[in-house]
Design an enzyme around this catalytic site. Structure first.
Site, PDB file in Angstrom:
ATOM      1  CG  ASP A   1      -8.308 -54.316  57.587  1.00 27.02           C
ATOM      2  OD1 ASP A   1      -8.619 -54.149  56.397  1.00 27.02           O
ATOM      3  OD2 ASP A   1      -9.026 -54.941  58.383  1.00 27.02           O
TER       4      ASP A   1
ATOM      5  CE  LYS B   1     -11.705 -57.756  54.925  1.00 25.51           C
ATOM      6  NZ  LYS B   1     -11.782 -56.301  54.678  1.00 25.51           N
TER       7      LYS B   1
ATOM      8  CG  ASP C   1     -14.205 -55.735  52.132  1.00 22.81           C
ATOM      9  OD1 ASP C   1     -15.364 -55.548  51.731  1.00 22.81           O
ATOM     10  OD2 ASP C   1     -13.860 -55.587  53.330  1.00 22.81           O
TER      11      ASP C   1
ATOM     12  CE  LYS D   1     -17.419 -53.678  54.091  1.00 19.55           C
ATOM     13  NZ  LYS D   1     -15.967 -53.778  54.227  1.00 19.55           N
TER      14      LYS D   1
ATOM     15  CG  ASP E   1     -22.175 -44.050  43.189  1.00 14.15           C
ATOM     16  OD1 ASP E   1     -23.203 -43.435  42.833  1.00 14.15           O
ATOM     17  OD2 ASP E   1     -21.084 -43.488  43.329  1.00 14.15           O
TER      18      ASP E   1
ATOM     19  N   PRO F   1     -26.558 -47.481  39.791  1.00 15.15           N
ATOM     20  CG  PRO F   1     -28.549 -48.656  39.408  1.00 15.15           C
ATOM     21  CD  PRO F   1     -28.026 -47.355  39.933  1.00 15.15           C
TER      22      PRO F   1
ATOM     23  CB  THR G   1     -19.849 -57.770  61.620  1.00 14.42           C
ATOM     24  OG1 THR G   1     -18.712 -57.257  60.942  1.00 14.42           O
ATOM     25  CG2 THR G   1     -20.353 -58.976  60.881  1.00 14.42           C
TER      26      THR G   1
ATOM     27  NE  ARG H   1     -12.040 -59.091  67.387  1.00 12.57           N
ATOM     28  CZ  ARG H   1     -12.171 -58.687  66.121  1.00 12.57           C
ATOM     29  NH1 ARG H   1     -12.107 -59.552  65.133  1.00 12.57           N
ATOM     30  NH2 ARG H   1     -12.321 -57.411  65.839  1.00 12.57           N
TER      31      ARG H   1
ATOM     32  NE  ARG I   1      -9.854 -55.093  64.467  1.00  5.72           N
ATOM     33  CZ  ARG I   1     -10.900 -54.317  64.740  1.00  5.72           C
ATOM     34  NH1 ARG I   1     -10.744 -53.254  65.501  1.00  5.72           N
ATOM     35  NH2 ARG I   1     -12.102 -54.592  64.252  1.00  5.72           N
TER      36      ARG I   1
HETATM   37  O1  C5P Z   1     -10.072 -56.998  62.572  1.00  2.82           O
HETATM   38  P1  C5P Z   1     -11.367 -57.647  62.228  1.00  2.82           P
HETATM   39  O2  C5P Z   1     -11.296 -59.168  62.278  1.00  2.82           O
HETATM   40  O3  C5P Z   1     -12.537 -57.070  62.981  1.00  2.82           O
HETATM   41  O4  C5P Z   1     -11.555 -57.270  60.685  1.00  2.82           O
HETATM   42  C1  C5P Z   1     -12.736 -57.549  59.999  1.00  2.82           C
HETATM   43  C2  C5P Z   1     -12.589 -57.113  58.574  1.00  2.82           C
HETATM   44  O5  C5P Z   1     -13.803 -57.438  57.875  1.00  2.82           O
HETATM   45  C3  C5P Z   1     -12.356 -55.627  58.355  1.00  2.82           C
HETATM   46  O6  C5P Z   1     -11.469 -55.513  57.261  1.00  2.82           O
HETATM   47  C4  C5P Z   1     -13.728 -55.074  57.991  1.00  2.82           C
HETATM   48  O7  C5P Z   1     -13.636 -54.010  57.082  1.00  2.82           O
HETATM   49  C5  C5P Z   1     -14.387 -56.266  57.300  1.00  2.82           C
HETATM   50  N1  C5P Z   1     -15.851 -56.329  57.336  1.00  2.82           N
HETATM   51  C6  C5P Z   1     -16.565 -56.363  58.512  1.00  2.82           C
HETATM   52  N2  C5P Z   1     -17.947 -56.433  58.490  1.00  2.82           N
HETATM   53  C7  C5P Z   1     -18.587 -56.491  57.328  1.00  2.82           C
HETATM   54  C8  C5P Z   1     -17.864 -56.455  56.127  1.00  2.82           C
HETATM   55  C9  C5P Z   1     -16.491 -56.390  56.174  1.00  2.82           C
HETATM   56  O8  C5P Z   1     -15.989 -56.351  59.583  1.00  2.82           O
HETATM   57  N3  C5P Z   1     -19.906 -56.623  57.314  1.00  2.82           N
END
Ligand code: C5P
Length: 224
Positions: free
Chosen positions: A9, A31, A58, A60, A63, A65, A115, A174, A204
């Site tokens: 990111d 990713k 990624d 996502k 819209d 089909p 998440t 984390r 992160r």
């Molecule tokens: O920094 P962090 O570990 O939270 O990043 C998680 C990554 O996963 C981000 O790029 C976020 O867009 C992606 N993501 C997510 N939850 C989802 C799908 C993708 O956090 N359900």
């Protein structure tokens, strides 16, 4: 070997390339998400696959089909390993996405519940009375019906994917002691392993670490 996917990111390709320098020889799975894709476009993805990186694109998609199928046709030409749609787009949309990828080796997975969301947010903001767990189960079943390879979910829901014979790609990771940030449902890499995640996505906790390579290696170690 269980794979750790680094969520790249970053603002632009200069920042990404700077980040990747000390990873020389480690060949991490990356990713590429909306932030950098909307800045740099498909050229960045082509450059990274040419350099031998495995890519989870990624974006996502969500819209009607027809639009998703045509967009996926363009993604198919990028030869990425994995890409995704939102399961909330419905079974027909997921089937269309799969048709769009025909002829490529790209795996297609569906985002179930982000998440960053939890039961209260589903109820109070999205008018969904079911729990996150139940919605993930229903959306994962729909993804399976549509012929997808797997789902994106929290590691806490990875057992659902396993039960349905789907792969799980799990963000919300984390290292012990790191801040949750905007994530709601988080676990450590070793918990994700024990819960049966196929791939973990770590942003992160690696990109924001003082020593990103050490953090990446720690994630790989804990997840294997
Ligand atoms: O920094 P962090 O570990 O939270 O990043 C998680 C990554 O996963 C981000 O790029 C976020 O867009 C992606 N993501 C997510 N939850 C989802 C799908 C993708 O956090 N359900």
């Amino acid at each position: 070997m269980n794979q750790v996917i680094i969520a790249c990111d970053f603002k632009n390709k200069e920042e990404l390339n700077k980040f990747l320098l000390p990873f020389e020889g480690l060949n991490p799975f990356l990713k590429i998400g909306m932030e950098i894709f909307y800045k740099e476009g498909p050229e960045l993805v082509k450059d990274l696959t040419n350099r031998g990186f495995h890519i989870f694109l990624d974006l996502k998609l969500h819209d009607i089909p027809n639009t998703v199928e045509k967009a996926m046709r363009n993604i198919a030409s990028l030869n990425v390993d994995i890409t995704n749609v939102h399961a909330a787009g419905g079974i027909k949309m997921m089937e269309a996405a799969k048709r769009g990828l025909e002829g490529s080796n790209t795996k297609l997975i569906a985002v179930t519940i982000l998440t960053s969301l939890n039961d209260e947010m589903l109820k109070n903001e999205l008018d969904i009375e079911k729990t996150v767990n139940d919605v993930v189960y229903d959306y994962a079943s729909n993804a399976k019906k549509a012929g997808l390879d797997g789902i994106v979910c929290s590691p806490l829901e990875a057992p659902i994917a396993k039960e349905l014979g789907l792969i799980s790609v799990t963000p919300g990771i984390r290292l012990a002691g790191d801040a949750k940030g905007d994530q709601s449902r988080v676990t450590t890499p070793s918990d994700a392993k024990n819960l049966g995640s196929t791939y973990i996505v770590v942003g992160r906790s690696i990109t924001g670490a003082l020593d990103p390579v050490a953090a990446y290696k720690k994630c790989m170690e804990d997840f294997n």
